[in-house]
Design an enzyme around this catalytic site. Structure first.
Site, short mmCIF file in Angstrom:
data_model
loop_
_atom_site.label_atom_id
_atom_site.label_comp_id
_atom_site.label_asym_id
_atom_site.label_seq_id
_atom_site.Cartn_x
_atom_site.Cartn_y
_atom_site.Cartn_z
N ARG A 96 -9.72 0.65 9.15
CA ARG A 96 -9.35 -0.73 9.49
C ARG A 96 -10.43 -1.43 10.32
O ARG A 96 -10.25 -2.59 10.67
CB ARG A 96 -8.07 -0.72 10.30
CG ARG A 96 -6.80 -1.08 9.49
CD ARG A 96 -5.65 -0.88 10.43
NE ARG A 96 -4.45 -1.59 10.18
CZ ARG A 96 -3.37 -1.07 9.61
NH1 ARG A 96 -3.40 0.14 9.10
NH2 ARG A 96 -2.26 -1.77 9.55
N ARG A 121 -0.61 -9.47 13.30
CA ARG A 121 -1.11 -8.41 12.41
C ARG A 121 -1.97 -9.02 11.29
O ARG A 121 -2.99 -8.45 10.90
CB ARG A 121 0.04 -7.59 11.84
CG ARG A 121 0.68 -6.69 12.91
CD ARG A 121 2.06 -6.20 12.50
NE ARG A 121 2.04 -5.32 11.35
CZ ARG A 121 3.10 -5.11 10.57
NH1 ARG A 121 4.25 -5.73 10.81
NH2 ARG A 121 3.03 -4.29 9.56
N ARG A 175 11.36 -0.94 11.72
CA ARG A 175 10.07 -1.17 12.38
C ARG A 175 10.13 -2.46 13.17
O ARG A 175 10.26 -3.55 12.60
CB ARG A 175 8.96 -1.26 11.34
CG ARG A 175 8.58 0.08 10.75
CD ARG A 175 7.45 -0.07 9.75
NE ARG A 175 6.26 -0.72 10.28
CZ ARG A 175 5.11 -0.79 9.64
NH1 ARG A 175 4.99 -0.24 8.44
NH2 ARG A 175 4.07 -1.40 10.18
N ARG A 227 11.41 -6.47 4.73
CA ARG A 227 11.31 -5.04 5.02
C ARG A 227 11.88 -4.74 6.41
O ARG A 227 12.50 -3.71 6.62
CB ARG A 227 9.84 -4.61 4.93
CG ARG A 227 9.62 -3.12 5.15
CD ARG A 227 8.20 -2.72 4.82
NE ARG A 227 7.28 -2.98 5.92
CZ ARG A 227 5.96 -2.77 5.85
NH1 ARG A 227 5.40 -2.33 4.75
NH2 ARG A 227 5.18 -3.02 6.89
N LYS A 259 0.83 -1.22 0.00
CA LYS A 259 0.00 0.00 0.00
C LYS A 259 0.86 1.26 0.00
O LYS A 259 0.62 2.18 -0.76
CB LYS A 259 -0.94 0.03 1.22
CG LYS A 259 -1.89 -1.14 1.30
CD LYS A 259 -2.90 -0.98 2.44
CE LYS A 259 -2.29 -1.01 3.83
NZ LYS A 259 -1.71 -2.31 4.22
#
Ligand code: AMP
Length: 190
Positions: free
Chosen positions: A89, A146, A134, A128, A14
């Site tokens: 969400r 998640r 993160r 990532r 996204k």
């Protein structure tokens, strides 16, 4: 106005696609994840509150998230449209967003979902995590959480806008440019 929701599970691309769409269509990109991380970095009260949830891979409470989103919208009154990324969400967030837009006599033009299989998502998120800084991308159990939260709490958002004829799915595997072309086709058919 063109008001898009870029939807999909964590790791579906996204953020990457939103950056390209913003450039092409001149829209305001609102990523609630980025806004939370900005607050975290600056140690604001909002950031400290959000950290408790983000670190576990849980959703930040609706009330906190919606307040932050509204503020961002109010700070940018003269835009051509929005790309909402990582928001809404939950169904409560959908309802809040629809109310906020209808106060401006606006509505969601389309929700485009990036459809990516779980195995690819996990691979991408771990990759990532090596460079994103993160913490929620580094730990496999947080990633799993998640993905579960996405399925249980967030996927109903797709149906919410599908019922009013606004949701579509786009295959989110391939090169960045291929996926961008698929998204652009969906946007140009609005
Ligand atoms: P993201 O960058 O979109 O993957 O979001 C990272 C984390 O921020 C999520 O796992 C949630 O803890 C929190 N977050 C981001 N957007 C929302 C939202 N719309 N509602 C609740 N929590 C959110």
């Amino acid at each position: 106005m063109l008001n898009l929701i870029l939807f999909g599970p964590p790791g579906s691309g996204k953020g990457t696609q939103a950056e390209k769409l913003v450039e092409k269509y001149n829209l305001l990109h609102i990523s609630t994840g980025d806004l939370f991380r900005f607050n975290l970095k600056n140690n604001t009260a909002l950031g400290i509150e959000a950290k408790r949830y983000i670190d576990k891979g849980q959703l930040v409470p609706d009330e906190v998230t919606i307040r932050m989103l509204k503020q961002k919208v109010d700070e940018n009154p003269d835009v051509k449209g929005y790309i909402f990324d990582g928001f809404p969400r939950t169904i409560a967030q959908c309802e809040a967003l629809d109310t906020l837009l209808s106060e401006k006599e606006e509505s969601i033009s389309k929700l485009v979902m990036l459809d990516v299989p779980d195995s690819v998502l996990i691979e991408r998120l771990l990759e990532r995590g090596k460079t994103s800084g993160r913490a929620d991308d580094l730990d496999q159990s947080i990633i799993q959480n998640r993905l579960e939260v996405y399925k249980k709490e967030t996927f109903p958002v797709f149906d919410f806008y599908f019922n009013s004829g606004h949701s579509v799915k786009v295959w989110g595997v391939g090169t960045i440019d291929m996926i961008f072309d698929r998204l652009s086709l969906e946007i140009e058919s609005i």
